[in-house]
Design an enzyme around this catalytic site. Structure first.
Site, PDB file in Angstrom:
ATOM      1  N   CYS A 128      50.413  92.828  88.997  1.00 42.18           N
ATOM      2  CA  CYS A 128      50.605  91.374  89.059  1.00 42.18           C
ATOM      3  C   CYS A 128      49.335  90.588  89.380  1.00 42.18           C
ATOM      4  CB  CYS A 128      51.680  91.046  90.091  1.00 42.18           C
ATOM      5  SG  CYS A 128      53.274  91.819  89.776  1.00 42.18           S
ATOM      6  N   ASN A 179      52.602  91.505  83.409  1.00 44.90           N
ATOM      7  CA  ASN A 179      52.645  92.934  83.106  1.00 44.90           C
ATOM      8  C   ASN A 179      54.039  93.278  82.618  1.00 44.90           C
ATOM      9  OD1 ASN A 179      52.478  92.901  86.522  1.00 44.90           O
ATOM     10  ND2 ASN A 179      54.320  93.738  85.609  1.00 44.90           N
TER      11      ASN A 179
END
Length: 478
Positions: A56, A222
């Protein structure tokens, strides 16, 4: 392109958190995402957009800085306690746009730091999954912008579809089925809520009268929060949705391979900032605006690179990759370590189900990959994505692919040199940290790892002692 043009930056690092290509506009047939689909029908949908890392904070930092994590210092998840933050000297999107008079703001999830390096003028950080609350904050931001003469740059950070703090939840409470089935149902519900939130934001932007001068970017940080995806550099973790809507350019579906390092130059290009091209040659990305509305494929957008070093501070597992249209090469620098588990994945019900499968009935699989191959990976991986899109059959030892392996290995190392990557290793050490000794005559064996059975370096072929870090190389072309 004028600095007075309004910008809206919907950031899926801050827009969609842990979202893969589970969108109906990307062909997912088990979920409907009408608001994101509408945006895709109005803008350019990139089919080959790649995060540099499937973690992240690291991924967000790449978007905001145009630099890979080994360049910007955000090696893993943002944590002031462990000093996992971006380097103080790095120039970021809010910093650069503040320079030219933009009103910058961020709503919802931030997850990068320190604040001085990311100086959004207006920060409304929250953990809410109430998309109506976020939409109301965006509406207020748009309305205030109408009363000012300054253009704006707004990042909206939805928490969906990231897991919540339970073992199988995603901020929902209406589903009650076991294990993986429960988690997938929860995940899809969370994506549906995200889609509603995107719709609210775009509706408020339209109502403010500023949609016709706003660049909208929808992006994810992601892949999905399941093993074999998030925290890995397999395509499931890094090949992600990206939609860019330019108010004056027709819609299209782009087949160009683009990297998240291209996002900041795109924003600067639309804003009219002089720093689109980084004079220090550290940022390697390019503006995507010339690709918008273009269904054809230009020849020099055929490869991307990635850089992962940590997820959590204890999840050290440095990997670099290069991917072209057909092949993907991974260099796993700490391959002797077990592949580490992110805390949310380790605590998940789906992992609990997988690890307790009866092993007497055959190999335990994660998708098409054996469980042991997920945890214990070799120093190099090479995949033919045309015939093996799930990256299961490693071709590194296949003599028919030796030339391809050598070519991709060389290109990756050129890129590591160009980006001054301290994780370019020889004989088990960083070439960067021993570079001065090379000039003084150190013979650094030209092998990846230290060989304890044959430790000598006298009769070994040495790594070049005249390596030039940060030099210009034609790293973009295939």
């Amino acid at each position: 392109m004028m600095a007075s043009t309004h910008i809206k930056y919907l950031n899926s690092l801050e827009d969609a958190d842990d979202l893969g290509k589970q969108l109906s506009s990307y062909g997912a047939n088990v979920i409907q995402t009408p608001n994101i689909d509408k945006l895709a029908s109005q803008g350019t949908r990139f089919d080959y957009a790649f995060a540099s890392t499937a973690s992240c904070s690291g991924s967000r930092s790449v978007i905001y800085t145009g630099l890979h994590t080994h360049q910007n210092g955000q090696y893993g998840l943002a944590s002031h306690r462990h000093h996992f933050v971006t380097f103080d000297h790095i120039e970021t999107a809010p910093y650069l746009l503040n320079q030219i008079g933009y009103r910058t703001g961020i709503l919802g999830k931030i997850h990068v730091g320190p604040a001085a390096v990311y100086p959004w003028e207006e920060r409304q950080e929250s953990t809410t999954r109430d998309v109506a609350v976020i939409a109301d904050q965006a509406k207020a931001f748009f309305q205030k912008s109408k009363t000012e003469t300054r253009p704006f740059f707004l990042t909206v950070g939805f928490h969906d579809p990231h897991r919540d703090n339970t073992r199988g939840g995603f901020g929902n409470d209406q589903d009650d089925t076991p294990g993986t089935r429960l988690e997938l149902a929860e995940y899809y519900n969370s994506i549906n809520r995200l889609d509603q939130g995107v719709g609210f934001i775009l509706e408020n932007l339209e109502d403010s009268g500023q949609a016709d001068s706003t660049l909208v970017i929808f992006i994810s940080d992601n892949g999905p929060p399941f093993i074999n995806s998030k925290t890995t550099l397999y395509d499931a973790g890094v090949r992600l949705p990206l939609i860019v809507k330019h108010p004056q350019i027709k819609s299209a579906v782009s087949q160009h391979l683009i990297s998240y390092v291209d996002i900041l130059p795109t924003v600067l290009d639309y804003a009219g900032h002089s720093g689109i091209v980084d004079q220090s040659k550290k940022r390697l990305g390019r503006s995507l605006i010339p690709l918008l509305g273009n269904d054809s494929t230009l020849p020099d957008w055929n490869q991307v690179f990635g850089s992962h070093t940590f997820h959590e501070v204890t999840n050290y597992w440095p990997t670099r990759f290069i991917r072209n249209r057909r092949y993907k090469y991974h260099r796993n620098l700490a391959w002797r370590l077990d592949f580490p588990f992110a805390a949310d994945l380790y605590g998940s019900l789906s992992w609990e189900d997988i690890r307790n499968i009866d092993s007497t009935k055959g190999d335990t699989l994660i998708g098409g990959r054996k469980l042991r191959d997920y945890f214990f990976r070799p120093p190099e991986e090479l995949y033919d994505l045309e015939n093996d899109p799930n990256e299961v059959h490693n071709l590194v030892k296949d003599p028919e692919h030796a030339a391809i392996l050598e070519n991709l290995r060389g290109k990756l190392e050129e890129w590591q040199l160009r980006t001054e990557d301290p994780w370019l290793y020889r004989d088990g050490v960083s070439v960067w940290f021993v570079r001065n000794h090379l000039k003084s005559g150190l013979n650094l064996p030209d092998r990846f790892d230290f060989d304890a059975e044959h430790p000598g370096n006298k009769n070994e072929t040495g790594f070049p002692n005249d390596v030039a870090w940060g030099t210009e190389v034609d790293w973009r072309h295939s």
